[in-house]
Design a protein around this motif. Structure first.
Motif, PDB file in Angstrom:
ATOM      1  N   UNK A 117     -10.127   1.891  11.412  1.00  0.00           N
ATOM      2  CA  UNK A 117     -11.327   1.066  11.230  1.00  0.00           C
ATOM      3  C   UNK A 117     -11.039  -0.405  11.535  1.00  0.00           C
ATOM      4  N   UNK A 118      -9.977  -0.944  10.925  1.00  0.00           N
ATOM      5  CA  UNK A 118      -9.581  -2.338  11.174  1.00  0.00           C
ATOM      6  C   UNK A 118      -8.373  -2.310  12.101  1.00  0.00           C
ATOM      7  N   UNK A 119      -8.630  -2.421  13.408  1.00  0.00           N
ATOM      8  CA  UNK A 119      -7.559  -2.289  14.399  1.00  0.00           C
ATOM      9  C   UNK A 119      -6.615  -3.480  14.372  1.00  0.00           C
ATOM     10  N   UNK A 120      -7.133  -4.684  14.078  1.00  0.00           N
ATOM     11  CA  UNK A 120      -6.293  -5.884  14.085  1.00  0.00           C
ATOM     12  C   UNK A 120      -5.435  -5.951  12.821  1.00  0.00           C
ATOM     13  N   UNK A 121      -4.152  -6.241  12.966  1.00  0.00           N
ATOM     14  CA  UNK A 121      -3.262  -6.310  11.797  1.00  0.00           C
ATOM     15  C   UNK A 121      -3.682  -7.383  10.787  1.00  0.00           C
ATOM     16  N   UNK A 122      -4.288  -8.468  11.271  1.00  0.00           N
ATOM     17  CA  UNK A 122      -4.709  -9.559  10.373  1.00  0.00           C
ATOM     18  C   UNK A 122      -5.755  -9.056   9.379  1.00  0.00           C
ATOM     19  N   UNK A 123      -6.672  -8.213   9.852  1.00  0.00           N
ATOM     20  CA  UNK A 123      -7.716  -7.690   8.979  1.00  0.00           C
ATOM     21  C   UNK A 123      -7.135  -6.728   7.945  1.00  0.00           C
ATOM     22  N   UNK A 124      -6.153  -5.923   8.364  1.00  0.00           N
ATOM     23  CA  UNK A 124      -5.498  -5.019   7.415  1.00  0.00           C
ATOM     24  C   UNK A 124      -4.701  -5.807   6.374  1.00  0.00           C
ATOM     25  N   UNK A 125      -4.116  -6.927   6.799  1.00  0.00           N
ATOM     26  CA  UNK A 125      -3.373  -7.778   5.879  1.00  0.00           C
ATOM     27  C   UNK A 125      -4.319  -8.347   4.811  1.00  0.00           C
ATOM     28  N   UNK A 126      -5.545  -8.699   5.224  1.00  0.00           N
ATOM     29  CA  UNK A 126      -6.534  -9.224   4.281  1.00  0.00           C
ATOM     30  C   UNK A 126      -6.794  -8.237   3.147  1.00  0.00           C
ATOM     31  N   UNK A 127      -6.918  -6.953   3.507  1.00  0.00           N
ATOM     32  CA  UNK A 127      -7.239  -5.925   2.509  1.00  0.00           C
ATOM     33  C   UNK A 127      -6.165  -5.810   1.445  1.00  0.00           C
ATOM     34  N   UNK A 128      -4.900  -5.973   1.849  1.00  0.00           N
ATOM     35  CA  UNK A 128      -3.791  -5.723   0.932  1.00  0.00           C
ATOM     36  C   UNK A 128      -3.364  -6.955   0.140  1.00  0.00           C
ATOM     37  N   UNK A 129      -3.952  -8.128   0.434  1.00  0.00           N
ATOM     38  CA  UNK A 129      -3.559  -9.353  -0.266  1.00  0.00           C
ATOM     39  C   UNK A 129      -3.698  -9.265  -1.792  1.00  0.00           C
ATOM     40  N   UNK A 130      -4.810  -8.714  -2.329  1.00  0.00           N
ATOM     41  CA  UNK A 130      -4.898  -8.644  -3.795  1.00  0.00           C
ATOM     42  C   UNK A 130      -3.775  -7.823  -4.426  1.00  0.00           C
ATOM     43  N   UNK A 131      -3.339  -6.759  -3.742  1.00  0.00           N
ATOM     44  CA  UNK A 131      -2.248  -5.935  -4.277  1.00  0.00           C
ATOM     45  C   UNK A 131      -0.920  -6.673  -4.218  1.00  0.00           C
ATOM     46  N   UNK A 132      -0.702  -7.467  -3.150  1.00  0.00           N
ATOM     47  CA  UNK A 132       0.550  -8.207  -3.021  1.00  0.00           C
ATOM     48  C   UNK A 132       0.658  -9.291  -4.085  1.00  0.00           C
ATOM     49  N   UNK A 133      -0.458  -9.976  -4.356  1.00  0.00           N
ATOM     50  CA  UNK A 133      -0.456 -11.051  -5.350  1.00  0.00           C
ATOM     51  C   UNK A 133      -0.164 -10.503  -6.745  1.00  0.00           C
TER      52      UNK A 133
END
Length: 131
Positions: free
Chosen positions: A39-55
């Motif tokens: 769905x989100x082909x660009x890595x930047x968009x996938x990184x956005x999704x996982x930011x809350x889990x990383x924090x």
């Protein structure tokens, strides 16, 4: 929390609205019935999704199922991030301070300005003609 152990939240960004459910799992993210890589082909968009889990140091501990409508891919990714952050706070209220400090719980209210009459776009005038 519902009877299936899921936490639900709605995330918004630009014209995109995301309905997000999180439940304990292996870190699988499903968007509109498709895998996040599709769905989100660009890595930047996938990184956005996982930011809350990383924090919050919760990477790979929750499965995310979401449906997104409206807007473009960038707005949709921001909406999912907002929804995931809110759902995490409903699941574990202790995670609210770090998410709030990063600004993930704030709804970014910036939307596209409407076009005005007598103008080419929202603010751009028509080209001036001397003759």
């Amino acid at each position: 929390m519902d009877e299936q152990g899921r936490s639900y939240a709605t995330g918004k960004r630009k014209n995109a609205i995301a309905r997000v459910w999180i439940k304990p799992g292996t870190g699988k993210v499903t968007v509109n019935g498709r895998d996040q890589e599709n769905y989100f082909a660009r890595p930047v968009l996938r990184m956005l999704l996982l930011q809350p889990f990383e924090v919050t140091d919760r990477v790979g501990q929750f499965d995310v199922i979401c449906t997104v409508k409206g807007g473009g891919l960038s707005g949709q990714a921001g909406a999912v991030r907002h929804g995931v952050s809110k759902a995490l706070t409903y699941y574990e209220p202790a995670l609210r301070p770090p998410l709030k400090a990063e600004g993930f719980l704030t709804r970014d209210s910036r939307v596209v300005e409407r076009k005005k009459y007598g103008r080419a776009k929202a603010r751009r005038s028509f080209q001036f003609s001397k003759r």
